[in-house]
Design a protein around this motif. Structure first.
Motif, mmCIF file in Angstrom:
data_model
loop_
_atom_site.group_PDB
_atom_site.id
_atom_site.type_symbol
_atom_site.label_atom_id
_atom_site.label_comp_id
_atom_site.label_asym_id
_atom_site.label_seq_id
_atom_site.Cartn_x
_atom_site.Cartn_y
_atom_site.Cartn_z
ATOM 1 N N GLU A 16 2.615 -1.323 3.389
ATOM 2 C CA GLU A 16 1.320 -0.821 2.945
ATOM 3 C C GLU A 16 0.264 -1.915 2.950
ATOM 4 O O GLU A 16 -0.891 -1.667 3.278
ATOM 5 C CB GLU A 16 1.450 -0.215 1.549
ATOM 6 C CG GLU A 16 2.286 1.039 1.534
ATOM 7 C CD GLU A 16 2.546 1.539 0.132
ATOM 8 O OE1 GLU A 16 2.080 0.912 -0.829
ATOM 9 O OE2 GLU A 16 3.218 2.567 0.007
ATOM 10 N N TRP A 17 0.643 -3.138 2.608
ATOM 11 C CA TRP A 17 -0.343 -4.215 2.563
ATOM 12 C C TRP A 17 -0.853 -4.540 3.960
ATOM 13 O O TRP A 17 -2.027 -4.841 4.138
ATOM 14 C CB TRP A 17 0.225 -5.464 1.892
ATOM 15 C CG TRP A 17 1.338 -6.116 2.659
ATOM 16 C CD1 TRP A 17 2.671 -5.876 2.543
ATOM 17 C CD2 TRP A 17 1.198 -7.101 3.682
ATOM 18 N NE1 TRP A 17 3.372 -6.641 3.429
ATOM 19 C CE2 TRP A 17 2.500 -7.416 4.145
ATOM 20 C CE3 TRP A 17 0.118 -7.749 4.256
ATOM 21 C CZ2 TRP A 17 2.731 -8.344 5.139
ATOM 22 C CZ3 TRP A 17 0.354 -8.680 5.252
ATOM 23 C CH2 TRP A 17 1.650 -8.972 5.683
ATOM 24 N N LEU A 18 0.018 -4.464 4.964
ATOM 25 C CA LEU A 18 -0.412 -4.756 6.329
ATOM 26 C C LEU A 18 -1.340 -3.663 6.850
ATOM 27 O O LEU A 18 -2.337 -3.948 7.513
ATOM 28 C CB LEU A 18 0.795 -4.908 7.250
ATOM 29 C CG LEU A 18 0.478 -5.317 8.683
ATOM 30 C CD1 LEU A 18 -0.227 -6.666 8.709
ATOM 31 C CD2 LEU A 18 1.733 -5.371 9.509
ATOM 32 N N GLN A 19 -1.030 -2.426 6.526
ATOM 33 C CA GLN A 19 -1.911 -1.331 6.936
ATOM 34 C C GLN A 19 -3.265 -1.432 6.252
ATOM 35 O O GLN A 19 -4.293 -1.119 6.851
ATOM 36 C CB GLN A 19 -1.255 0.011 6.643
ATOM 37 C CG GLN A 19 -0.077 0.293 7.547
ATOM 38 C CD GLN A 19 0.628 1.590 7.194
ATOM 39 O OE1 GLN A 19 0.372 2.190 6.157
ATOM 40 N NE2 GLN A 19 1.526 2.015 8.063
ATOM 41 N N SER A 20 -3.293 -1.895 5.012
ATOM 42 C CA SER A 20 -4.580 -2.053 4.332
ATOM 43 C C SER A 20 -5.378 -3.199 4.946
ATOM 44 O O SER A 20 -6.605 -3.115 5.054
ATOM 45 C CB SER A 20 -4.383 -2.271 2.836
ATOM 46 O OG SER A 20 -3.758 -3.501 2.583
ATOM 47 N N VAL A 21 -4.710 -4.264 5.384
ATOM 48 C CA VAL A 21 -5.408 -5.359 6.063
ATOM 49 C C VAL A 21 -5.981 -4.876 7.391
ATOM 50 O O VAL A 21 -7.129 -5.176 7.735
ATOM 51 C CB VAL A 21 -4.460 -6.565 6.279
ATOM 52 C CG1 VAL A 21 -5.082 -7.588 7.205
ATOM 53 C CG2 VAL A 21 -4.098 -7.201 4.956
ATOM 54 N N GLN A 22 -5.195 -4.107 8.138
ATOM 55 C CA GLN A 22 -5.682 -3.566 9.404
ATOM 56 C C GLN A 22 -6.899 -2.666 9.176
ATOM 57 O O GLN A 22 -7.894 -2.750 9.903
ATOM 58 C CB GLN A 22 -4.572 -2.779 10.107
ATOM 59 C CG GLN A 22 -3.445 -3.633 10.619
ATOM 60 C CD GLN A 22 -2.259 -2.812 11.098
ATOM 61 O OE1 GLN A 22 -2.112 -1.650 10.751
ATOM 62 N NE2 GLN A 22 -1.404 -3.440 11.895
#
Length: 112
Positions: free
Chosen positions: A59-65
């Motif tokens: 989830e954190w990577l998708q939020s960064v993207q």
């Protein structure tokens, strides 16, 4: 005044270029036959064959993207609105809308 406007235009374009490069760059972390970036993880095997997989679904990577993409969108809107307001505002008018979009772009990219 013309020098100030030119400086603001250069600032907008520089922010856009830096955001595009940071989002699109192909290798953020490189080491021991492994390269990782925002979008995919690549590893090189012994036969110089490169295997690439999409980055993990954390989830954190998708939020960064998502914030990187939103930051680019807000920066483009800010530059467009700056040019629109530059030619439509009366002399001495304020660039509030442009400033709001630029602040949104900077806060999404994590610079504030």
């Amino acid at each position: 005044m013309l020098l100030l406007l030119l400086g603001i235009i250069v600032l907008h374009v520089a922010v856009l270029v830096l955001l595009f490069v940071a989002t699109i760059v192909s290798q953020w972390i490189v080491g021991n036959g492994h390269a990782t970036d925002l979008w995919q993880n690549c590893s090189t095997t012994s036969g110089n064959v490169q295997h690439c997989f999409s980055s993990s679904a954390n989830e954190w990577l998708q939020s960064v993207q998502a914030t990187m993409i939103l930051s680019i969108i807000f920066s483009v809107l800010s530059l467009f609105l700056f040019f629109c307001q530059l030619f439509t505002l009366t002399k001495g008018g304020r660039f509030y809308i442009t400033g709001i979009f630029q602040i949104l772009a900077e806060s999404n990219s994590g610079h504030i």
